[in-house]
Design a protein around this motif. Structure first.
Motif, PDB file in Angstrom:
ATOM      1  N   THR A  81      -4.378   4.748 -21.451  1.00 59.20           N
ATOM      2  CA  THR A  81      -4.324   3.633 -20.510  1.00 59.20           C
ATOM      3  C   THR A  81      -4.545   2.326 -21.252  1.00 59.20           C
ATOM      4  OG1 THR A  81      -6.682   3.892 -20.028  1.00 59.20           O
ATOM      5  CG2 THR A  81      -5.133   5.034 -18.587  1.00 59.20           C
ATOM      6  N   GLN A  82      -3.796   1.314 -20.864  1.00 60.87           N
ATOM      7  CA  GLN A  82      -3.977   0.004 -21.463  1.00 60.87           C
ATOM      8  C   GLN A  82      -5.252  -0.632 -20.896  1.00 60.87           C
ATOM      9  OE1 GLN A  82      -1.070  -2.854 -20.199  1.00 60.87           O
ATOM     10  NE2 GLN A  82      -0.885  -1.973 -18.166  1.00 60.87           N
ATOM     11  N   GLN A  95       0.831  -1.205   0.000  1.00 62.56           N
ATOM     12  CA  GLN A  95       0.000   0.000   0.000  1.00 62.56           C
ATOM     13  C   GLN A  95       0.864   1.254   0.000  1.00 62.56           C
ATOM     14  OE1 GLN A  95      -2.452  -0.672   3.464  1.00 62.56           O
ATOM     15  NE2 GLN A  95      -4.076  -1.661   2.285  1.00 62.56           N
ATOM     16  N   THR A  96       1.958   1.210   0.746  1.00 59.70           N
ATOM     17  CA  THR A  96       2.845   2.381   0.810  1.00 59.70           C
ATOM     18  C   THR A  96       3.487   2.650  -0.543  1.00 59.70           C
ATOM     19  OG1 THR A  96       3.317   1.966   3.144  1.00 59.70           O
ATOM     20  CG2 THR A  96       4.879   3.356   1.943  1.00 59.70           C
ATOM     21  N   ILE A  97       4.054   1.604  -1.165  1.00 59.67           N
ATOM     22  CA  ILE A  97       4.731   1.798  -2.452  1.00 59.67           C
ATOM     23  C   ILE A  97       3.727   2.203  -3.535  1.00 59.67           C
ATOM     24  CG2 ILE A  97       6.054   0.635  -4.267  1.00 59.67           C
ATOM     25  CD1 ILE A  97       7.396  -1.030  -2.125  1.00 59.67           C
ATOM     26  N   ALA A  98       2.556   1.557  -3.538  1.00 54.63           N
ATOM     27  CA  ALA A  98       1.559   1.854  -4.571  1.00 54.63           C
ATOM     28  C   ALA A  98       1.020   3.275  -4.463  1.00 54.63           C
ATOM     29  CB  ALA A  98       0.405   0.852  -4.479  1.00 54.63           C
ATOM     30  N   SER A  99       1.123   3.882  -3.264  1.00 55.86           N
ATOM     31  CA  SER A  99       0.593   5.236  -3.074  1.00 55.86           C
ATOM     32  C   SER A  99       1.583   6.328  -3.459  1.00 55.86           C
ATOM     33  CB  SER A  99       0.183   5.426  -1.609  1.00 55.86           C
ATOM     34  OG  SER A  99       1.322   5.413  -0.757  1.00 55.86           O
ATOM     35  N   ILE A 100       2.823   5.955  -3.794  1.00 51.73           N
ATOM     36  CA  ILE A 100       3.847   6.952  -4.136  1.00 51.73           C
ATOM     37  C   ILE A 100       3.577   7.487  -5.547  1.00 51.73           C
ATOM     38  CG2 ILE A 100       6.316   7.329  -4.521  1.00 51.73           C
ATOM     39  CD1 ILE A 100       6.844   5.154  -2.418  1.00 51.73           C
ATOM     40  N   ASP A 101       3.412   8.798  -5.649  1.00 57.82           N
ATOM     41  CA  ASP A 101       3.035   9.429  -6.922  1.00 57.82           C
ATOM     42  C   ASP A 101       4.026   9.122  -8.042  1.00 57.82           C
ATOM     43  OD1 ASP A 101       0.813  10.523  -5.761  1.00 57.82           O
ATOM     44  OD2 ASP A 101       1.701  12.495  -5.414  1.00 57.82           O
ATOM     45  N   ALA A 102       5.314   9.041  -7.696  1.00 60.04           N
ATOM     46  CA  ALA A 102       6.346   8.822  -8.719  1.00 60.04           C
ATOM     47  C   ALA A 102       6.168   7.506  -9.455  1.00 60.04           C
ATOM     48  CB  ALA A 102       7.737   8.876  -8.084  1.00 60.04           C
ATOM     49  N   PHE A 103       5.419   6.566  -8.862  1.00 58.14           N
ATOM     50  CA  PHE A 103       5.245   5.249  -9.470  1.00 58.14           C
ATOM     51  C   PHE A 103       3.853   5.099 -10.094  1.00 58.14           C
ATOM     52  CE2 PHE A 103       8.055   3.840  -5.717  1.00 58.14           C
ATOM     53  CZ  PHE A 103       9.188   4.287  -6.378  1.00 58.14           C
ATOM     54  N   GLN A 104       3.111   6.184 -10.214  1.00 55.16           N
ATOM     55  CA  GLN A 104       1.738   6.102 -10.721  1.00 55.16           C
ATOM     56  C   GLN A 104       1.620   6.712 -12.115  1.00 55.16           C
ATOM     57  OE1 GLN A 104      -0.902   7.850  -7.842  1.00 55.16           O
ATOM     58  NE2 GLN A 104      -0.654   6.172  -6.387  1.00 55.16           N
ATOM     59  N   ASN A 118      -1.586   7.831 -14.650  1.00 53.59           N
ATOM     60  CA  ASN A 118      -3.035   8.016 -14.729  1.00 53.59           C
ATOM     61  C   ASN A 118      -3.719   7.552 -13.439  1.00 53.59           C
ATOM     62  OD1 ASN A 118      -2.879   8.942 -17.454  1.00 53.59           O
ATOM     63  ND2 ASN A 118      -2.738   6.816 -18.148  1.00 53.59           N
ATOM     64  N   GLY A 119      -3.083   7.861 -12.294  1.00 57.70           N
ATOM     65  CA  GLY A 119      -3.686   7.552 -11.011  1.00 57.70           C
ATOM     66  C   GLY A 119      -3.568   6.113 -10.579  1.00 57.70           C
ATOM     67  N   GLN A 120      -2.891   5.264 -11.366  1.00 60.25           N
ATOM     68  CA  GLN A 120      -2.752   3.839 -11.043  1.00 60.25           C
ATOM     69  C   GLN A 120      -1.273   3.491 -10.910  1.00 60.25           C
ATOM     70  OE1 GLN A 120      -5.180   1.348 -10.928  1.00 60.25           O
ATOM     71  NE2 GLN A 120      -6.950   2.643 -11.301  1.00 60.25           N
ATOM     72  N   PHE A 121      -0.968   2.556  -9.981  1.00 61.12           N
ATOM     73  CA  PHE A 121       0.406   2.080  -9.876  1.00 61.12           C
ATOM     74  C   PHE A 121       0.811   1.417 -11.184  1.00 61.12           C
ATOM     75  CE2 PHE A 121       3.372  -1.395  -9.209  1.00 61.12           C
ATOM     76  CZ  PHE A 121       4.422  -0.732  -8.585  1.00 61.12           C
ATOM     77  N   ASP A 122       2.016   1.729 -11.656  1.00 60.47           N
ATOM     78  CA  ASP A 122       2.515   1.182 -12.913  1.00 60.47           C
ATOM     79  C   ASP A 122       3.856   0.491 -12.645  1.00 60.47           C
ATOM     80  OD1 ASP A 122       4.255   1.413 -15.481  1.00 60.47           O
ATOM     81  OD2 ASP A 122       2.224   1.750 -16.213  1.00 60.47           O
ATOM     82  N   LYS A 123       3.873  -0.826 -12.810  1.00 64.01           N
ATOM     83  CA  LYS A 123       5.065  -1.606 -12.505  1.00 64.01           C
ATOM     84  C   LYS A 123       6.253  -1.175 -13.360  1.00 64.01           C
ATOM     85  CE  LYS A 123       7.070  -6.227 -12.738  1.00 64.01           C
ATOM     86  NZ  LYS A 123       6.963  -7.556 -13.322  1.00 64.01           N
ATOM     87  N   GLN A 124       6.018  -0.943 -14.656  1.00 65.66           N
ATOM     88  CA  GLN A 124       7.115  -0.564 -15.555  1.00 65.66           C
ATOM     89  C   GLN A 124       7.716   0.779 -15.132  1.00 65.66           C
ATOM     90  OE1 GLN A 124       6.002  -0.428 -19.684  1.00 65.66           O
ATOM     91  NE2 GLN A 124       8.060   0.095 -20.389  1.00 65.66           N
ATOM     92  N   LEU A 125       6.852   1.733 -14.774  1.00 66.28           N
ATOM     93  CA  LEU A 125       7.329   3.035 -14.322  1.00 66.28           C
ATOM     94  C   LEU A 125       8.111   2.886 -13.020  1.00 66.28           C
ATOM     95  CD1 LEU A 125       7.387   6.118 -14.597  1.00 66.28           C
ATOM     96  CD2 LEU A 125       5.178   6.193 -13.413  1.00 66.28           C
ATOM     97  N   TYR A 126       7.603   2.036 -12.126  1.00 66.25           N
ATOM     98  CA  TYR A 126       8.269   1.760 -10.849  1.00 66.25           C
ATOM     99  C   TYR A 126       9.701   1.286 -11.075  1.00 66.25           C
ATOM    100  CZ  TYR A 126       9.191  -1.122  -6.625  1.00 66.25           C
ATOM    101  OH  TYR A 126       9.740  -1.713  -5.517  1.00 66.25           O
TER     102      TYR A 126
END
Length: 610
Positions: free
Chosen positions: A243-244, A95-104, A106-114
Motif C-alpha cells: 500500500t502506498q 458510497q455505492t461505487i467505492a463499495s464495489i469490490d472490483a474497484f478496491q 487492499n480493502g480501499q477504493f483505488d482510483k487507478q484500478l477503477y
C-alpha cells in the motif's frame, strides 16, 4: 465524497449517435447499448454454466429479443423514476461505487484500478457513473412496489395450516415387469415399427479427427524469467507490492464554481483567509470551525474529516498541499476548481511494501504469463497460416508451436461434447473443407487465447441402422408397451374397486406421513391428488400413472391438523406473501406503463409498435 467530486461526477445525459434499435417515448436504445447488454448477459451465462456454456444460444432471435425487451423495461423505469422526482445524491453515488469490490485494492477504493477496470470494459467513468445513478434511482421505484406488498394475518394463518397439515398415506406400485410374461410380439410388428419410425434409428454424422491447440497457458512452459527481469519489474512497479502512503485529512471548504466571477472568487478566498486567522489563534478548534463554516456537506458534520486517501485521489493542488504537511499541521488557503480549502493532516499511514523475496513468486508468474501471451500473439497468425498453407498435414503447425498432435474420440454433428469441442469447433470440423476436401480446418478460437486446428481421420455419414441391428431393441420396446397397457388397465380397475369400497388384492407399503412440502415418494401430481381428495370418509383412494412406466395407488388413512400457528411460521409466510404481492404489483405497474408508452422496436428487419 471529495475524491470523486474532484474528478467530476457529470455527463449523465450524453447522447450516443449509434444506430437505433428501439425508441421508448422517443428515447433511443442504440445498437451500442444492445451489444453491450448482450455481452454482459453472455458473461453472466458463461460464469454460471462454465464448460457447459454454448455461445450459439445467443444467436437466436428469441434471446436477442429478450435482451432488447429488458433494455426497453429499463428505459421505461428510468423515465418513470425521473418523472417521480427520484434522485441520487453525490454521497449515495460515491458510497455505492467505492463499495464495489472490483474497484478496491487492499480493502480501499483505488482510483487507478477503477479507471483501468472501466477502460477494459470500453466504458468511460462518466458513462459508468450515469448507469449507477440510473440503477439507484430505478431501484427506489421498484422497491416502492416490491418491498411494500400486502398480506393479512388470516391468509397467512390459512396458508400455514394448509401447508403444515399432515396426511398419513400408504402406497402400492404396480409395475409392467409383472405382465411381461403375458405379452408377445411377432416379426411383422417389429418390421412395421421399423418402417414407420425410421428417424428413431438414424445415426448422426460422425468424425474422428487429429488436432493441435495453441494456447497462452501452454506457452508458459516454453518461456523463462531471469533474476534481472524480476528485479527490474519489482523496481518499476512498487505500487503493486503493498500500500502506498496514505493520509487522513480534514478540510474546511468555501466553495465556488469554476465559472464563478473573479469578484465571487475573491469573496470566497477572503472568507477562507478569515477562518484561517481564527485557526492560527486556536488550532484545536479546527473540527468546530469546519462544522460551522465548511460548505462540503459530506464532511462538515464530521469536523471536515475526509478519511484516508492516497496520492492521486484528490485534485493536484489539494494533493500537493496535503502530502507536504506533518501530522497536526494546518495548510494555508489552497485553491481548486471547487473553491478554497484549509487542510489539516490528522494522521499518516506509512507505505507498506513487500520485499523482493516476498514478491518473487508472484512476479515470476506475472512475467511468465505476460511472455506467454506475447508468445501466443506472435505465433497465432503464423500457426493459422501454416495450417492453411500446408493443408495436407498438421505436423508443421505442431512443430511451430511445439505442441503434440492429439486425437479426438468419435464426434457427432450437432451434439454437445466435452472441451475442447465447443460448438464452433464442431461446426468447423464438420465443414466441407475438412470432410470433402480433406484439408486442415481453419484455426478456430475455442476459448480466450486458445486456437485449435483439426484434420480428418475418419468419417461416418448419417445413416439408418439396419433392422437386424435394432430388432431386439424394438421387440423389447413393444413388449414393454403392451405390458404398460396391462399395468394401467389393472391399476385403474383396482382403484375403481377400492373407491367403491370393495376388497382388492393390493400389497400396500407401510404408511408414511406427508405434507404439501415434504411428500417423500409421492410425485407432485400424486401429492396434489392426495391433498385434494375428499377426506370426510377415510380411507380414501387416489391413483395415477407414474413416470417410471407403472401405476401408483395411494390410500389416505388419516389427517393431522396443527393445533395452533406459531409466530415464527406466521412471520415467514407473511414475508413470502408480501414479496409475492409486491412483485405482482410491480409487474402490473410495469405492464401498465408499457401500454401507455410509445414503444417502437426495429430489429431483425421488422418494425413493430407495442
Amino acid at each position: 465524497i471529495l475524491p470523486f467530486a474532484f474528478w467530476g461526477v457529470d455527463s449523465y445525459n450524453k447522447v450516443s449517435n449509434s444506430a437505433s434499435l428501439a425508441t421508448v417515448d422517443g428515447d433511443k436504445i442504440t445498437q451500442e447499448e444492445f451489444e453491450q447488454a448482450l455481452r454482459q448477459q453472455q458473461g453472466r451465462m458463461r460464469e454460471m454454466l462454465g464448460s457447459n456454456y454454448d455461445p450459439t444460444m445467443f444467436e437466436t432471435p428469441a434471446m436477442k429479443r429478450s435482451v432488447l425487451e429488458n433494455l426497453v423495461s429499463q428505459r421505461l423505469l428510468i423515465a418513470q423514476a425521473r418523472a417521480a422526482g427520484l434522485t441520487v445524491s453525490n454521497k449515495q453515488l460515491v458510497q455505492t461505487i467505492a463499495s464495489i469490490d472490483a474497484f478496491q485494492k487492499n480493502g480501499q477504493f483505488d482510483k487507478q484500478l477503477y479507471e483501468t477496470v472501466l477502460r477494459n470494459q470500453n466504458m468511460s467513468p462518466e458513462t459508468f457513473q450515469m448507469r449507477v445513478v440510473q440503477e439507484l434511482s430505478t431501484r427506489q421505484l421498484t422497491d416502492a412496489y416490491m418491498q411494500n406488498g400486502y398480506a393479512s394475518t388470516a391468509v397467512a394463518d390459512n396458508l400455514v395450516r394448509l401447508n403444515e397439515q399432515q396426511r398419513v398415506v400408504a402406497l402400492a406400485h404396480i409395475t409392467p415387469d409383472g405382465f411381461m410374461a403375458q405379452v408377445k410380439v411377432d416379426e411383422p410388428s417389429i418390421q412395421s415399427y421399423y418402417e414407420t419410425n425410421q428417424k428413431e434409428f438414424q445415426t448422426s454424422e460422425q468424425v474422428r479427427v487429429e488436432y493441435v491447440t495453441l494456447s497462452a497457458d501452454a506457452m508458459q512452459s516454453q518461456v523463462s524469467v531471469d533474476d534481472a527481469e524480476i528485479s527490474k519489474y519489482y523496481e518499476e512497479h512498487q505500487n503493486e507490492f503493498g500500500t502506498q502512503e496514505q493520509r487522513q485529512a480534514a478540510h474546511i471548504l468555501i466553495s465556488t464554481s469554476a465559472q464563478a466571477s473573479d469578484t465571487d472568487k475573491q469573496a470566497a478566498k477572503a472568507k477562507a483567509e478569515q477562518i484561517l486567522q481564527q485557526l492560527k489563534q486556536a488550532p484545536a478548534k479546527f473540527a468546530e470551525l469546519a462544522k460551522q463554516y465548511s460548505q462540503d456537506t459530506g464532511s462538515a458534520a464530521n469536523g471536515g474529516d475526509l478519511g484516508l486517501f492516497g496520492r492521486g485521489m484528490m485534485v493536484k493542488s489539494f494533493d500537493d498541499a496535503a502530502f507536504k504537511l506533518k501530522v497536526g499541521e494546518i495548510s494555508g488557503v489552497v485553491q481548486s476548481d471547487f473553491g478554497f480549502h484549509i487542510i489539516k493532516v490528522l494522521a499518516i499511514k506509512p507505505a507498506q511494501i513487500q520485499s523482493l523475496a516476498e514478491a518473487r513468486n508472484g512476479i515470476t508468474q506475472r512475467l511468465k504469463l505476460q511472455k506467454a501471451n506475447d508468445r501466443f500473439s506472435e505465433l497465432a497468425e503464423k500457426f493459422s497460416n501454416m495450417a492453411y498453407e500446408q493443408s495436407d498435414t498438421l505436423k508443421p503447425a505442431a512443430e511451430l508451436v511445439k505442441m503434440p498432435i492429439q486425437q479426438s474420440p468419435w464426434l457427432s454433428k450437432g451434439s454437445m461434447a466435452m472441451p475442447p469441442w465447443t460448438a464452433n469447433a464442431l461446426q468447423t470440423v464438420f465443414s466441407d473443407d475438412v470432410i470433402k476436401n480433406k484439408r486442415n480446418s481453419t484455426a478456430v478460437e475455442i476459448s480466450p487465447n486458445t486456437l485449435l486446428v483439426a484434420r480428418l481421420l475418419e468419417h461416418k455419414p448419417a445413416s439408418i441402422r439396419p433392422l437386424a441391428e435394432v430388432a431386439e431393441m424394438i421387440r423389447q420396446k413393444l413388449l414393454r408397451r403392451q405390458a404398460l397397457e396391462l399395468t394401467l388397465k389393472q391399476g385403474k380397475t383396482l382403484l375403481a374397486q377400492l373407491q367403491r369400497g370393495e376388497k382388492a388384492g393390493v400389497a400396500w407399503k407401510p404408511a408414511v406421513t406427508v405434507t404439501r412440502e415434504k411428500h417423500a415418494e409421492l410425485d407432485n401430481d400424486l401429492m396434489r391428488q392426495v391433498f385434494q381428495v375428499n377426506a370426510t370418509k377415510l380411507p380414501a383412494y387416489v391413483g395415477k400413472e407414474d413416470a417410471q412406466g407403472g401405476y401408483t395407488l395411494a390410500r389416505v388413512e388419516a389427517i393431522k391438523d396443527i393445533e395452533s400457528v406459531e409466530d415464527t411460521h406466521r412471520a415467514k409466510y407473511l414475508q413470502q406473501l408480501r414479496q409475492s404481492t409486491g412483485d405482482e404489483m410491480f409487474q402490473s405497474y410495469l405492464a401498465d406503463t408499457k401500454k401507455r408508452a410509445d414503444i417502437k422496436v426495429s430489429v431483425f428487419n421488422t418494425d413493430e409498435k407495442k
